[in-house]
Scaffold this active site. Structure first.
Site, PDB file in Angstrom:
ATOM      1  N   ARG A   1      21.489 -53.748   2.609  1.00 34.97           N
ATOM      2  CA  ARG A   1      22.466 -52.942   3.367  1.00 34.97           C
ATOM      3  C   ARG A   1      23.906 -53.322   2.921  1.00 34.97           C
ATOM      4  O   ARG A   1      24.899 -53.494   3.649  1.00 34.97           O
ATOM      5  CB  ARG A   1      22.471 -53.278   4.935  1.00 34.97           C
ATOM      6  CG  ARG A   1      21.120 -52.543   5.448  1.00 34.97           C
ATOM      7  CD  ARG A   1      20.998 -51.003   5.164  1.00 34.97           C
ATOM      8  NE  ARG A   1      19.958 -50.453   6.274  1.00 34.97           N
ATOM      9  CZ  ARG A   1      18.592 -50.643   5.467  1.00 34.97           C
ATOM     10  NH1 ARG A   1      18.248 -50.859   4.276  1.00 34.97           N
ATOM     11  NH2 ARG A   1      17.652 -49.832   6.449  1.00 34.97           N
TER      12      ARG A   1
ATOM     13  N   SER B   1      19.727 -47.590  12.631  1.00 40.39           N
ATOM     14  CA  SER B   1      19.613 -49.076  13.142  1.00 40.39           C
ATOM     15  C   SER B   1      21.165 -49.441  13.260  1.00 40.39           C
ATOM     16  O   SER B   1      21.977 -49.439  12.631  1.00 40.39           O
ATOM     17  CB  SER B   1      19.004 -50.127  12.090  1.00 40.39           C
ATOM     18  OG  SER B   1      17.755 -49.746  11.680  1.00 40.39           O
TER      19      SER B   1
ATOM     20  N   GLU C   1      24.959 -53.328  11.891  1.00 39.20           N
ATOM     21  CA  GLU C   1      24.955 -52.620  10.708  1.00 39.20           C
ATOM     22  C   GLU C   1      25.676 -51.499  10.709  1.00 39.20           C
ATOM     23  O   GLU C   1      26.348 -50.954   9.560  1.00 39.20           O
ATOM     24  CB  GLU C   1      23.502 -52.243  10.337  1.00 39.20           C
ATOM     25  CG  GLU C   1      23.267 -51.768   9.204  1.00 39.20           C
ATOM     26  CD  GLU C   1      22.570 -50.381   8.877  1.00 39.20           C
ATOM     27  OE1 GLU C   1      22.743 -49.711   7.959  1.00 39.20           O
ATOM     28  OE2 GLU C   1      22.033 -49.831   9.972  1.00 39.20           O
TER      29      GLU C   1
HETATM   30  N1  EPU Z   1       9.741 -53.367  16.676  1.00 41.67           N
HETATM   31  C1  EPU Z   1       9.370 -53.856  17.994  1.00 41.67           C
HETATM   32  N2  EPU Z   1      10.055 -53.132  18.772  1.00 41.67           N
HETATM   33  C2  EPU Z   1      10.951 -52.195  18.611  1.00 41.67           C
HETATM   34  C3  EPU Z   1      11.283 -51.817  17.075  1.00 41.67           C
HETATM   35  C4  EPU Z   1      10.562 -52.695  16.312  1.00 41.67           C
HETATM   36  O1  EPU Z   1       8.470 -54.558  18.174  1.00 41.67           O
HETATM   37  O2  EPU Z   1      11.489 -51.571  19.330  1.00 41.67           O
HETATM   38  C5  EPU Z   1       8.709 -54.106  15.413  1.00 41.67           C
HETATM   39  C6  EPU Z   1       7.937 -53.200  15.061  1.00 41.67           C
HETATM   40  O3  EPU Z   1       6.757 -52.969  15.617  1.00 41.67           O
HETATM   41  C7  EPU Z   1       7.761 -53.612  13.554  1.00 41.67           C
HETATM   42  C8  EPU Z   1       9.041 -54.367  13.248  1.00 41.67           C
HETATM   43  O4  EPU Z   1       9.598 -54.630  14.348  1.00 41.67           O
HETATM   44  O5  EPU Z   1       6.764 -54.701  13.536  1.00 41.67           O
HETATM   45  C9  EPU Z   1      10.144 -53.578  12.483  1.00 41.67           C
HETATM   46  O6  EPU Z   1      10.188 -52.336  13.019  1.00 41.67           O
HETATM   47  P1  EPU Z   1      10.448 -50.911  12.121  1.00 41.67           P
HETATM   48  O7  EPU Z   1       9.226 -50.912  11.262  1.00 41.67           O
HETATM   49  O8  EPU Z   1      10.537 -49.896  12.964  1.00 41.67           O
HETATM   50  O9  EPU Z   1      11.691 -51.255  11.078  1.00 41.67           O
HETATM   51  P2  EPU Z   1      12.859 -52.026  11.021  1.00 41.67           P
HETATM   52  O10 EPU Z   1      13.004 -53.302  10.617  1.00 41.67           O
HETATM   53  O11 EPU Z   1      13.277 -51.608  12.691  1.00 41.67           O
HETATM   54  C10 EPU Z   1      13.797 -51.123   9.013  1.00 41.67           C
HETATM   55  C11 EPU Z   1      15.251 -50.483   8.502  1.00 41.67           C
HETATM   56  C12 EPU Z   1      15.301 -49.099   8.959  1.00 41.67           C
HETATM   57  C13 EPU Z   1      14.065 -48.510   8.176  1.00 41.67           C
HETATM   58  C14 EPU Z   1      12.764 -49.113   8.537  1.00 41.67           C
HETATM   59  C15 EPU Z   1      11.747 -48.784   7.749  1.00 41.67           C
HETATM   60  C16 EPU Z   1      17.159 -52.071   9.010  1.00 41.67           C
HETATM   61  C17 EPU Z   1      18.240 -52.631   9.894  1.00 41.67           C
HETATM   62  N3  EPU Z   1      16.466 -50.830   9.475  1.00 41.67           N
HETATM   63  O12 EPU Z   1      14.007 -51.003  10.613  1.00 41.67           O
HETATM   64  O13 EPU Z   1      16.667 -48.370   8.500  1.00 41.67           O
HETATM   65  O14 EPU Z   1      13.931 -46.972   8.403  1.00 41.67           O
HETATM   66  O15 EPU Z   1      13.006 -50.367   8.422  1.00 41.67           O
HETATM   67  O16 EPU Z   1      11.672 -49.161   6.238  1.00 41.67           O
HETATM   68  O17 EPU Z   1      16.871 -52.650   8.063  1.00 41.67           O
HETATM   69  C18 EPU Z   1      18.594 -47.752   9.152  1.00 41.67           C
HETATM   70  O18 EPU Z   1      19.056 -48.736   8.408  1.00 41.67           O
HETATM   71  O19 EPU Z   1      19.354 -47.042   9.773  1.00 41.67           O
HETATM   72  C19 EPU Z   1      17.040 -47.655   9.301  1.00 41.67           C
HETATM   73  C20 EPU Z   1      16.807 -46.869  10.346  1.00 41.67           C
END
Ligand code: EPU
Length: 344
Positions: free
Chosen positions: A163, A231, A327
């Site tokens: 990012r 995010s 972010e």
């Molecule tokens: N999780 C929870 N509770 C929640 C949210 C997430 O337990 O409320 C757990 C999920 O179960 C999973 C882990 O946290 O095990 C990661 O969650 P998720 O796969 O939804 O992805 P993220 O890490 O929250 C990142 C990016 C997203 C991108 C997704 C998929 C960042 C800051 N965010 O989210 O990007 O779409 O991975 O690759 O790196 C963005 O940048 O705006 C964005 C949406």
């Protein structure tokens, strides 16, 4: 070029916050930039380049010139083993993903449905489901406000990180992105590391695209329906030792490798464990399906979103000893600002 004084920005930011700017310029041609640069009224005034406004929180009115980048155009060249694309900064990112797939040029399918424009993509090196823009970027074309010249920045000089890029740092004030050059390898390689993608029986580009769209639609609110900027916080990078200690105490914490001696934690999980899903301050709310997303559930003010962000950050810090960085970029009256600065 269309110029509006005291313009309303609520339709130009996906939080739908009611902010105004002193002037709004609609940029549709690169050759309009030198005259904009030389306009005496704008000399020395704060400047903000706006694409889709999908990663931005206006903390107050912007006391300067907002340039809405509406440069359009997609050119494709056959580069032998790659398709070479030259895409104007004001094109919609998701429409570009759809267009390339429809033309039989796969590669961008994991990055489907990311809101915002092509010009904004390199700024934060957009990434999702195991793929980042940096893997396809060849160069970024810019207009340098200091020299009045157009400048091509090769990908190697963009300092892409998680990012992050040079456009958030050294080039933030000086360079306006006019177009992005991409190279899509003709020998397509699917990226299937993310759970539901690995489970696909026939991982075609279209199947990946559809799975990514379905996953995003299930977790991430559509900004057209519920104001948000994706995010809100970055997934924090901590030492591997700290991650190991946390994992020992909370075995279900998702931890990813992040280079030598470092680990990345799932911020959404940390926030979720604090019991904050659905927690609201006025119109600002932690999203019920994805705790990493803050939403405007109707009539939220910047003050409410800022108070909610501070509450979330403090709760995670207290419980896990991990500091979340936002972010989403905060915009103050005359330029970028940060949560601590607006709370001071
Ligand atoms: N999780 C929870 N509770 C929640 C949210 C997430 O337990 O409320 C757990 C999920 O179960 C999973 C882990 O946290 O095990 C990661 O969650 P998720 O796969 O939804 O992805 P993220 O890490 O929250 C990142 C990016 C997203 C991108 C997704 C998929 C960042 C800051 N965010 O989210 O990007 O779409 O991975 O690759 O790196 C963005 O940048 O705006 C964005 C949406």
């Amino acid at each position: 070029m269309k110029l509006t004084a005291h313009a309303d920005l609520s339709a130009l930011n996906t939080f739908s916050l009611a902010a105004r700017c002193r002037w709004l310029a609609e940029l549709t041609r690169v050759d309009e930039l030198p005259s904009l640069m030389a306009t005496p009224e704008f000399l020395g005034q704060p400047r903000l380049i706006l694409g889709g406004g999908s990663n931005l929180l206006f903390t107050c009115d912007f006391e300067g010139l907002v340039i809405h980048n509406r440069l359009r155009g997609i050119q494709v060249e056959d580069g032998g083993d790659h398709w070479l694309l030259q895409v104007a900064a004001g094109e919609s990112w998701h429409e570009l993903v759809c267009h390339t797939l429809a033309q039989g040029m796969p590669g961008l399918e994991n990055l489907a449905l990311i809101p915002g424009t092509v010009g904004a993509a390199p700024v934060q090196n957009i990434g999702a489901y195991g793929v980042e823009l940096a893997s396809f970027c060849r160069h970024v074309d810019t207009f340098n406000w200091h020299t009045g010249q157009q400048e091509r920045i090769p990908a190697e000089a963009c300092r892409f990180g998680y990012r992050d890029s040079i456009f958030k740092h050294d080039y933030q004030e000086s360079h306006l992105i006019t177009a992005v050059g991409l190279a899509l390898p003709k020998a397509w390689l699917p990226v299937l590391g993310y759970g539901p993608l690995g489970a696909l029986a026939a991982p075609t580009p279209q199947a990946i695209f559809e799975t990514v769209c379905a996953t995003r639609m299930a977790k991430l609110p559509d900004p057209a329906v519920l104001g948000n900027a994706g995010s809100f916080f970055k997934n924090p990078v901590v030492s591997a030792a700290q991650a190991d200690a946390l994992k020992e105490r909370w075995p279900t914490l998702p931890v990813y490798g992040a280079g030598e001696g470092q680990s990345k934690l799932a911020a959404g999980w940390l926030i979720d464990q604090c019991g904050l899903k659905g927690f609201a301050i006025g119109g600002a709310q932690v999203h019920g399906q994805q705790a990493l997303v803050l939403v405007n559930r109707g009539g939220a003010t910047a003050v409410e979103l800022i108070a909610l962000a501070a509450h979330v950050r403090d709760a995670v810090q207290q419980r896990f000893g991990v500091l979340l960085e936002h972010e989403v970029r905060f915009m103050g009256a005359s330029g970028e600002t940060w949560l601590d600065e607006v709370l001071a």
